[in-house]
Scaffold this active site. Structure first.
Site, PDB file in Angstrom:
ATOM      1  N   ASP A  98       1.423  -3.297  12.219  1.00 33.85           N
ATOM      2  CA  ASP A  98       0.156  -2.596  11.974  1.00 33.85           C
ATOM      3  C   ASP A  98      -0.796  -3.314  11.021  1.00 33.85           C
ATOM      4  OD1 ASP A  98       1.529  -2.361   9.588  1.00 33.85           O
ATOM      5  OD2 ASP A  98       2.147  -0.289   9.949  1.00 33.85           O
ATOM      6  N   GLU A 120       7.733  -2.752  17.082  1.00 36.70           N
ATOM      7  CA  GLU A 120       7.631  -1.711  16.047  1.00 36.70           C
ATOM      8  C   GLU A 120       6.448  -0.777  16.366  1.00 36.70           C
ATOM      9  OE1 GLU A 120       6.670  -1.784  11.541  1.00 36.70           O
ATOM     10  OE2 GLU A 120       8.791  -2.289  11.609  1.00 36.70           O
ATOM     11  N   GLU A 134      -3.413   0.643   8.023  1.00 39.34           N
ATOM     12  CA  GLU A 134      -2.340   0.427   8.995  1.00 39.34           C
ATOM     13  C   GLU A 134      -2.218   1.546  10.030  1.00 39.34           C
ATOM     14  OE1 GLU A 134      -2.067   0.016   5.718  1.00 39.34           O
ATOM     15  OE2 GLU A 134      -1.515  -2.087   5.449  1.00 39.34           O
ATOM     16  N   HIS A 208       2.636  -2.710  -3.518  1.00 36.91           N
ATOM     17  CA  HIS A 208       1.490  -3.566  -3.170  1.00 36.91           C
ATOM     18  C   HIS A 208       0.442  -2.900  -2.309  1.00 36.91           C
ATOM     19  CE1 HIS A 208       2.375  -4.137   1.115  1.00 36.91           C
ATOM     20  NE2 HIS A 208       3.637  -3.996   0.759  1.00 36.91           N
ATOM     21  N   ARG A 210      -2.530  -1.111  -0.210  1.00 40.15           N
ATOM     22  CA  ARG A 210      -3.946  -0.895  -0.493  1.00 40.15           C
ATOM     23  C   ARG A 210      -4.261   0.536  -0.900  1.00 40.15           C
ATOM     24  NH1 ARG A 210      -7.777  -5.020   1.576  1.00 40.15           N
ATOM     25  NH2 ARG A 210      -6.385  -6.617   2.332  1.00 40.15           N
ATOM     26  N   HIS A 241       3.919  -9.116  -5.469  1.00 42.58           N
ATOM     27  CA  HIS A 241       3.108  -9.580  -4.337  1.00 42.58           C
ATOM     28  C   HIS A 241       2.015 -10.512  -4.864  1.00 42.58           C
ATOM     29  CE1 HIS A 241       0.261  -9.255  -1.001  1.00 42.58           C
ATOM     30  NE2 HIS A 241       1.182  -8.641  -0.269  1.00 42.58           N
TER      31      HIS A 241
HETATM   32  C1  UD1 Z   1      -1.080  -7.068   4.216  1.00 44.63           C
HETATM   33  C2  UD1 Z   1      -1.136  -5.983   5.294  1.00 44.63           C
HETATM   34  C3  UD1 Z   1      -0.186  -4.850   4.955  1.00 44.63           C
HETATM   35  C4  UD1 Z   1       1.217  -5.360   4.667  1.00 44.63           C
HETATM   36  C5  UD1 Z   1       1.153  -6.453   3.605  1.00 44.63           C
HETATM   37  C6  UD1 Z   1       2.525  -7.018   3.445  1.00 44.63           C
HETATM   38  C7  UD1 Z   1      -3.334  -5.658   6.337  1.00 44.63           C
HETATM   39  C8  UD1 Z   1      -4.599  -4.898   6.328  1.00 44.63           C
HETATM   40  N1  UD1 Z   1      -2.472  -5.405   5.338  1.00 44.63           N
HETATM   41  O1  UD1 Z   1      -1.597  -6.515   3.025  1.00 44.63           O
HETATM   42  O2  UD1 Z   1      -0.125  -3.966   6.061  1.00 44.63           O
HETATM   43  O3  UD1 Z   1       1.991  -4.288   4.194  1.00 44.63           O
HETATM   44  O4  UD1 Z   1       0.263  -7.486   4.049  1.00 44.63           O
HETATM   45  O5  UD1 Z   1       2.632  -7.770   2.294  1.00 44.63           O
HETATM   46  O6  UD1 Z   1      -3.131  -6.458   7.203  1.00 44.63           O
HETATM   47  N2  UD1 Z   1      -1.998 -13.665  -1.048  1.00 44.63           N
HETATM   48  C9  UD1 Z   1      -1.710 -14.960  -1.410  1.00 44.63           C
HETATM   49  N3  UD1 Z   1      -0.682 -15.596  -0.785  1.00 44.63           N
HETATM   50  C10 UD1 Z   1       0.080 -15.009   0.156  1.00 44.63           C
HETATM   51  C11 UD1 Z   1      -0.203 -13.679   0.523  1.00 44.63           C
HETATM   52  C12 UD1 Z   1      -1.256 -13.028  -0.079  1.00 44.63           C
HETATM   53  O7  UD1 Z   1      -2.353 -15.530  -2.285  1.00 44.63           O
HETATM   54  O8  UD1 Z   1       1.010 -15.643   0.666  1.00 44.63           O
HETATM   55  C13 UD1 Z   1      -3.120 -12.968  -1.711  1.00 44.63           C
HETATM   56  C14 UD1 Z   1      -4.498 -13.477  -1.235  1.00 44.63           C
HETATM   57  O9  UD1 Z   1      -5.366 -13.510  -2.340  1.00 44.63           O
HETATM   58  C15 UD1 Z   1      -4.953 -12.384  -0.273  1.00 44.63           C
HETATM   59  C16 UD1 Z   1      -4.333 -11.140  -0.914  1.00 44.63           C
HETATM   60  O10 UD1 Z   1      -3.071 -11.576  -1.401  1.00 44.63           O
HETATM   61  O11 UD1 Z   1      -6.351 -12.322  -0.166  1.00 44.63           O
HETATM   62  C17 UD1 Z   1      -4.171  -9.940  -0.025  1.00 44.63           C
HETATM   63  O12 UD1 Z   1      -3.587 -10.275   1.212  1.00 44.63           O
HETATM   64  P1  UD1 Z   1      -3.879  -9.368   2.528  1.00 44.63           P
HETATM   65  O13 UD1 Z   1      -3.070  -9.882   3.670  1.00 44.63           O
HETATM   66  O14 UD1 Z   1      -5.347  -9.248   2.756  1.00 44.63           O
HETATM   67  O15 UD1 Z   1      -3.417  -7.924   2.124  1.00 44.63           O
HETATM   68  P2  UD1 Z   1      -1.983  -7.371   1.751  1.00 44.63           P
HETATM   69  O16 UD1 Z   1      -2.172  -6.379   0.670  1.00 44.63           O
HETATM   70  O17 UD1 Z   1      -1.058  -8.491   1.562  1.00 44.63           O
HETATM   71  N1  UDP Z   2      10.305  -9.159   0.667  1.00 39.57           N
HETATM   72  C1  UDP Z   2      10.599 -10.478   0.364  1.00 39.57           C
HETATM   73  N2  UDP Z   2      10.327 -10.942  -0.887  1.00 39.57           N
HETATM   74  C2  UDP Z   2       9.752 -10.179  -1.838  1.00 39.57           C
HETATM   75  C3  UDP Z   2       9.426  -8.830  -1.511  1.00 39.57           C
HETATM   76  C4  UDP Z   2       9.701  -8.358  -0.246  1.00 39.57           C
HETATM   77  O1  UDP Z   2      11.136 -11.202   1.198  1.00 39.57           O
HETATM   78  O2  UDP Z   2       9.537 -10.678  -2.948  1.00 39.57           O
HETATM   79  C5  UDP Z   2      10.619  -8.666   2.022  1.00 39.57           C
HETATM   80  C6  UDP Z   2      11.295  -7.328   2.122  1.00 39.57           C
HETATM   81  O3  UDP Z   2      12.699  -7.424   2.022  1.00 39.57           O
HETATM   82  C7  UDP Z   2      10.848  -6.858   3.491  1.00 39.57           C
HETATM   83  C8  UDP Z   2       9.452  -7.399   3.597  1.00 39.57           C
HETATM   84  O4  UDP Z   2       9.368  -8.479   2.673  1.00 39.57           O
HETATM   85  O5  UDP Z   2      11.612  -7.451   4.508  1.00 39.57           O
HETATM   86  C9  UDP Z   2       8.454  -6.341   3.252  1.00 39.57           C
HETATM   87  O6  UDP Z   2       7.205  -6.917   3.137  1.00 39.57           O
HETATM   88  P1  UDP Z   2       6.047  -6.288   2.297  1.00 39.57           P
HETATM   89  O7  UDP Z   2       6.599  -5.440   1.212  1.00 39.57           O
HETATM   90  O8  UDP Z   2       5.159  -7.422   1.943  1.00 39.57           O
HETATM   91  O9  UDP Z   2       5.268  -5.417   3.364  1.00 39.57           O
HETATM   92  P2  UDP Z   2       5.497  -3.983   4.031  1.00 39.57           P
HETATM   93  O10 UDP Z   2       6.918  -3.797   4.380  1.00 39.57           O
HETATM   94  O11 UDP Z   2       5.025  -2.962   3.056  1.00 39.57           O
HETATM   95  O12 UDP Z   2       4.584  -4.011   5.208  1.00 39.57           O
END
Ligand code: UD1
Ligand code: UDP
Length: 380
Positions: A98, A120, A134, A208, A210, A241
């Site tokens: 999602d 999923e 999501e 983490h 939103r 995160h």
């Molecule tokens: C996204 C997903 C959310 C999921 C989450 C898992 C959407 C709208 N949201 O949210 O459903 O639960 O991922 O973690 O798609 N960043 C880094 N390096 C990384 C990853 C992230 O620097 O490897 C930072 C960047 O500044 C980026 C910010 O995190 O802009 C947010 O990332 P983003 O994918 O937009 O949103 P998430 O909160 O991670």
């Molecule tokens: N996870 C990971 N390292 C971390 C935190 C989470 O590998 O430091 C794994 C966790 O076990 C799960 C997945 O990442 O498999 C969950 O991802 P996240 O919490 O980013 O997103 P969500 O599940 O909320 O979409």
């Protein structure tokens, strides 16, 4: 025989963890040419998963930007995928869950008239703003997809109630398959984890989402601080995160608290092993809600609702919400009342049996007329 070209598209850490075992399964099928396209909505956190599972992307759109907005991700992914699909010409596009990548990939595939399989599928809260965005993403993907891989019978019922187009298969969640790769011998890669004292009551935590930005997240971190101060026998391990919004909030409230370890994101192996050696889990993550019950660890969910009610009903997950006092109360009960703890600390697997990827690959072949029998269904 011409192979069926199946392209898996994903971009974030959780999608990658849950699509990795499927990509490996698809790659092992002689009838399928398995391709991977990553949007890299997450860069470092995605690469870490690719390394863990030994995967290489065939196409990498590299779209991530600091503090990207939902529109940034959607627009960049949509455009990149249009070009990618034009070059690769897949017969089927697979998306997961999602996220904004999931939605963009489904829409781009629809525009290119390529069928979409949704892994999923069918999780719902029926609140369009929670989880945000999501819930809307997965509803829209449900309209765009024609193959729906529902982890549980309840997820399949949700889809049938919406009269989605195409076929629904009940497969179990691929995250349980992923754990077959990651749990291993339980040893850690991260030096930070090697220093954790597991004779204490270790609480693995993540936060983490939103919809928790702002006040809810402040409440959660204040609750953690409170619990840590009142319970020196407990130790929080919190891999933060990489989102700067989350980092600033966590450090602002939790820095300086001795028994709260704020560490860098862990690779999937370390995260699963950390959970398996912890006393309990506190999280707003979707994935952790599915993983921890299979490890027999009580979970407090730091959200107002969940699209994963199965483990709540099984008694191993409690919805604690985002009010400080409620979180403190629920955590203290688990830290101080052995009966309450034991009642929640039982291994249950309502989300899968480790065979989801096999069922999805079989369903794809069955749908393409390359396999006679419909796959068996996952049942609890
Ligand atoms: C996204 C997903 C959310 C999921 C989450 C898992 C959407 C709208 N949201 O949210 O459903 O639960 O991922 O973690 O798609 N960043 C880094 N390096 C990384 C990853 C992230 O620097 O490897 C930072 C960047 O500044 C980026 C910010 O995190 O802009 C947010 O990332 P983003 O994918 O937009 O949103 P998430 O909160 O991670
Ligand atoms: N996870 C990971 N390292 C971390 C935190 C989470 O590998 O430091 C794994 C966790 O076990 C799960 C997945 O990442 O498999 C969950 O991802 P996240 O919490 O980013 O997103 P969500 O599940 O909320 O979409």
């Amino acid at each position: 025989m011409k192979k069926l070209k199946v392209m898996s598209v994903f971009g974030t850490r959780p999608e990658a963890i849950k699509m990795a075992p499927l990509a490996l399964e698809l790659g092992s099928r002689p009838e399928i040419e398995s391709l991977i396209c990553v949007t890299a909505q997450h860069r470092q956190m995605l690469d870490s998963v690719m390394d863990c599972f030994g995967l290489t992307a065939d196409y990498d759109l590299n779209i991530m930007g600091r503090n990207q907005t939902l529109t940034d991700v959607t627009v960049r992914a949509l455009k990149g995928l249009e070009d990618c699909f034009k070059t690769a010409q897949p017969d089927l596009v697979l998306v997961h869950g999602d996220t904004s990548t999931t939605f963009s990939a489904s829409l781009a595939a629809f525009y290119a008239k390529i069928p979409v399989g949704h892994v999923e599928a069918g999780l719902r809260t029926y609140d369009r703003y929670s989880p945000y965005p999501e819930e809307m993403n997965r509803c829209l993907v449900g309209r765009l997809a024609t193959l729906h891989f529902a982890p549980t019978a309840r997820n399949a019922e949700n889809l049938r109630a919406e009269a989605v187009t195409g076929e629904v298969f009940i497969t179990g969640n691929t995250v349980i398959d992923a754990m077959k790769y990651t749990i291993g011998d339980g040893s850690f890669n991260s030096d930070e984890l090697k220093n954790v004292n597991f004779s204490k009551k270790v609480i693995a935590m993540t936060c983490h989402r939103r919809e928790n930005y702002g006040e809810p997240m402040q409440n959660i971190f204040s609750a953690v601080k409170d619990i840590a101060q009142r319970h020196p026998e407990a130790e929080f391990v919190y891999p933060i995160h990489m989102s700067p919004i989350v980092r600033d909030a966590a450090h602002g409230i939790l820095d300086g608290q001795d028994n709260v370890r704020l560490i860098e994101p862990l690779d999937a192996m370390d995260m699963h092993r950390l959970m398996s050696r912890s006393y309990m889990v506190m999280t707003d993550s979707g994935g952790l809600q599915e993983e921890a019950p299979s490890l027999g660890k009580p979970v407090l969910v730091l959200r107002r609702e969940t699209e994963r009610p199965e483990a709540v009903e099984a008694g191993t997950v409690r919805l604690s919400g985002v009010v400080k006092e409620d979180i403190v109360r629920d955590a203290e009960l688990l830290l101080t009342d052995a009966d309450a703890y034991d009642a929640m600390a039982k291994a249950v697997n309502p989300y899968g049996d480790g065979n989801a990827c096999r069922r999805i690959a079989d369903a794809i072949l069955y749908n393409a007329g390359l396999k006679e029998a419909r796959p068996d269904e996952f049942r609890i």
